[in-house]
Design a protein around this motif. Sequence first.
Motif, short mmCIF file in Angstrom:
data_model
loop_
_atom_site.label_atom_id
_atom_site.label_comp_id
_atom_site.label_asym_id
_atom_site.label_seq_id
_atom_site.Cartn_x
_atom_site.Cartn_y
_atom_site.Cartn_z
N THR A 149 89.73 -76.49 66.87
CA THR A 149 88.66 -75.94 67.13
C THR A 149 87.92 -75.45 66.08
O THR A 149 88.15 -75.95 64.92
CB THR A 149 89.76 -75.25 67.96
OG1 THR A 149 90.07 -74.01 67.46
CG2 THR A 149 90.35 -75.63 69.38
N GLY A 150 86.74 -75.42 66.94
CA GLY A 150 86.00 -74.23 65.51
C GLY A 150 85.77 -72.87 66.05
O GLY A 150 86.41 -72.40 67.30
N GLN A 151 84.62 -72.37 65.72
CA GLN A 151 84.27 -71.20 66.61
C GLN A 151 82.53 -70.71 66.58
O GLN A 151 82.09 -71.53 65.41
CB GLN A 151 84.98 -70.05 65.80
CG GLN A 151 84.56 -70.14 63.94
CD GLN A 151 85.57 -69.08 63.52
OE1 GLN A 151 85.98 -68.38 63.83
NE2 GLN A 151 85.10 -68.55 62.21
N ILE A 152 82.24 -69.82 67.13
CA ILE A 152 80.82 -69.78 66.73
C ILE A 152 80.46 -67.54 66.55
O ILE A 152 80.89 -67.03 67.12
CB ILE A 152 79.83 -69.81 68.25
CG1 ILE A 152 79.89 -71.09 68.52
CG2 ILE A 152 78.87 -69.44 68.24
CD1 ILE A 152 79.76 -71.55 69.16
N THR A 153 79.79 -67.53 65.73
CA THR A 153 79.89 -66.23 65.05
C THR A 153 78.21 -65.88 64.84
O THR A 153 77.40 -67.09 64.36
CB THR A 153 80.63 -66.17 63.60
OG1 THR A 153 80.54 -64.67 63.90
CG2 THR A 153 80.09 -66.79 62.51
N GLY A 154 77.91 -64.74 64.74
CA GLY A 154 76.53 -64.44 64.55
C GLY A 154 76.30 -62.64 64.97
O GLY A 154 77.72 -61.70 65.50
N PRO B 295 71.54 -75.33 73.95
CA PRO B 295 73.00 -75.89 73.10
C PRO B 295 72.78 -76.08 71.84
O PRO B 295 71.91 -76.48 71.55
CB PRO B 295 72.78 -76.93 74.14
CG PRO B 295 72.45 -77.11 75.66
CD PRO B 295 71.13 -76.39 74.61
N ILE B 296 73.69 -75.58 71.39
CA ILE B 296 74.83 -76.76 69.94
C ILE B 296 75.64 -76.95 69.83
O ILE B 296 76.46 -76.87 70.11
CB ILE B 296 74.26 -74.42 68.91
CG1 ILE B 296 76.30 -74.66 69.83
CG2 ILE B 296 73.59 -74.19 69.14
CD1 ILE B 296 76.04 -73.52 68.18
N LYS B 297 75.69 -77.83 69.09
CA LYS B 297 76.90 -78.88 68.96
C LYS B 297 78.23 -77.95 68.19
O LYS B 297 77.81 -77.36 66.65
CB LYS B 297 76.83 -80.44 68.84
CG LYS B 297 77.83 -81.12 68.44
CD LYS B 297 77.10 -82.07 68.41
CE LYS B 297 78.75 -83.33 67.81
NZ LYS B 297 79.02 -82.75 68.78
N LEU B 298 79.14 -78.19 68.10
CA LEU B 298 80.07 -77.50 67.35
C LEU B 298 81.36 -78.25 67.47
O LEU B 298 81.52 -79.07 68.68
CB LEU B 298 81.14 -75.95 68.50
CG LEU B 298 81.80 -75.55 67.66
CD1 LEU B 298 81.08 -74.40 66.51
CD2 LEU B 298 82.41 -74.75 68.58
N ASP B 299 81.36 -78.41 66.14
CA ASP B 299 82.67 -79.60 65.29
C ASP B 299 83.67 -79.02 65.25
O ASP B 299 84.10 -77.74 65.27
CB ASP B 299 81.73 -80.91 64.75
CG ASP B 299 81.02 -81.19 64.46
OD1 ASP B 299 80.95 -82.00 65.81
OD2 ASP B 299 79.51 -81.56 63.85
N VAL B 300 84.88 -79.97 64.98
CA VAL B 300 86.50 -80.00 64.46
C VAL B 300 85.96 -78.98 63.48
O VAL B 300 85.91 -79.39 62.35
CB VAL B 300 87.00 -80.93 64.88
CG1 VAL B 300 88.51 -80.48 64.39
CG2 VAL B 300 87.06 -81.29 66.14
#
Length: 110
Positions: A20-25, A87-92
């Motif tokens: 998985t990945g994560q999005i933060t800000g 949209p943004i692309k999130l990778d592993v």
Amino acid sequence: MKARLVALPLLASLAAFAQTGQITGLITDPAGSSVPGAVVAIINVDTGIRTEVISNDQGYYTALFLNPGDYRIRVEKRGFKALERPPIKLDVAQTARVDLSLPLGEVAES
């Protein structure tokens, strides 16, 4: 024997995290001040799965354990116009940093 039983769930959870990945800000207002309590919706474009988090007292948010894919991010807070990011692309294993500035204006529904 007991050590193996404890280690197996730990290894399984680490393996899941690695997939998985994560999005933060940081959520700010037009003056650059942090915006606590903003509702941040992170929506997987392909599946429609929606993850909601709330920005903390310093305006930071983090969504963990997101499957790889394309995500839209929508932020709402009373006293501000709602903001939706393309949209943004999130990778592993990626931690995507997405800082957003909410425009003042119409009161958001949340």
